[in-house]
Write a protein that holds these residues in place. Structure first.
Motif, short mmCIF file in Angstrom:
data_model
loop_
_atom_site.label_atom_id
_atom_site.label_comp_id
_atom_site.label_asym_id
_atom_site.label_seq_id
_atom_site.Cartn_x
_atom_site.Cartn_y
_atom_site.Cartn_z
N SER A 42 39.06 15.35 41.40
CA SER A 42 38.22 15.55 42.17
C SER A 42 36.72 14.15 41.94
CB SER A 42 37.33 16.46 41.31
OG SER A 42 36.84 16.27 40.26
N VAL A 69 35.44 10.86 43.43
CA VAL A 69 35.13 9.93 44.32
C VAL A 69 35.78 8.38 43.88
CG1 VAL A 69 33.17 8.39 45.66
CG2 VAL A 69 32.77 10.81 45.60
N SER A 115 36.53 9.47 49.10
CA SER A 115 36.20 11.25 49.02
C SER A 115 37.66 11.87 48.02
CB SER A 115 35.70 12.03 49.84
OG SER A 115 36.61 12.72 50.82
N TRP A 116 37.12 13.36 47.63
CA TRP A 116 37.89 12.93 46.49
C TRP A 116 38.67 13.82 47.29
CZ3 TRP A 116 39.48 18.66 46.91
CH2 TRP A 116 38.65 19.06 47.40
N SER A 117 38.99 14.26 48.23
CA SER A 117 39.76 15.05 49.38
C SER A 117 40.52 13.78 49.80
CB SER A 117 39.03 16.05 50.00
OG SER A 117 38.32 15.44 50.59
N MET A 165 37.25 11.59 53.79
CA MET A 165 36.52 10.56 54.75
C MET A 165 36.33 9.17 53.19
SD MET A 165 33.02 12.73 54.62
CE MET A 165 31.99 11.75 54.92
N THR A 166 36.49 8.37 54.52
CA THR A 166 36.60 7.12 53.67
C THR A 166 34.90 6.62 54.06
OG1 THR A 166 37.61 6.01 55.52
CG2 THR A 166 38.74 6.61 53.91
N TYR A 167 35.08 4.93 53.41
CA TYR A 167 33.23 4.27 53.49
C TYR A 167 33.89 2.47 53.31
CZ TYR A 167 29.30 2.56 52.92
OH TYR A 167 27.63 1.70 52.54
N GLU A 217 30.60 11.91 42.23
CA GLU A 217 30.36 12.01 43.47
C GLU A 217 29.31 10.58 44.13
OE1 GLU A 217 27.38 15.71 43.08
OE2 GLU A 217 26.33 14.43 42.05
N LEU A 253 29.65 9.17 47.85
CA LEU A 253 30.94 8.34 48.41
C LEU A 253 29.86 7.68 49.08
CD1 LEU A 253 33.46 8.18 49.74
CD2 LEU A 253 33.01 9.63 51.18
N GLN A 254 28.62 8.05 49.32
CA GLN A 254 27.88 7.00 50.31
C GLN A 254 27.37 5.56 49.93
OE1 GLN A 254 28.50 6.21 53.75
NE2 GLN A 254 29.25 8.51 54.09
#
Length: 122
Positions: A31, A33, A52-54, A57-59, A101, A103-104
């Motif tokens: 769960s 980041v 992200s946890w799933s 999404m990536t950054y 939490e 991500l950004q």
């Protein structure tokens, strides 16, 4: 409590590739980041990438965009950093990190691994 252990660092030639791995343990790992950072002696720790946890999404930092890719496999409790087209300036100790939490945001990571050394020769 999340524990993180990096592996996969080593020596590579410029233009080459390495894949770093981060093994996670502890409750709720899937769960979190997950982020990758790097640091050289006497310099501040630099953000590289986050996912992200799933994994949906990536950054990634501008300095590595198009060359580095972050991914994860929650079934194996693993996070990866695929590094291609390596440059000497990519040399550093690479750390993985986790937080619940955000991500950004490049800050507020709660848990850190011990780091793995990456050296890129020209």
């Amino acid at each position: 409590q999340v524990q993180l252990v990096e592996s996969g660092g080593g020596l590579a030639q410029a233009g080459g590739s390495l894949r770093l791995s981060c093994a996670g343990s502890g409750p709720n790992f899937s769960s979190y980041v997950m982020g990758w950072f790097r640091q050289n002696p006497g310099k501040e720790r630099e953000f590289v990438a986050a996912i992200s946890w799933s994994g949906g999404m990536t950054y990634v930092a501008v300095s590595v965009k198009g060359r580095f890719t972050v991914s994860r496999d929650n079934s194996k409790r693993m996070v990866y950093l695929q590094m291609n087209s390596l440059k000497p300036e990519d040399s550093a100790v690479y750390f993985c990190a986790a937080k619940p939490e955000g991500l950004q945001s490049q800050t507020d990571y709660n848990y850190w691994g011990q780091g793995t050394q990456v050296t890129v020769s020209s």
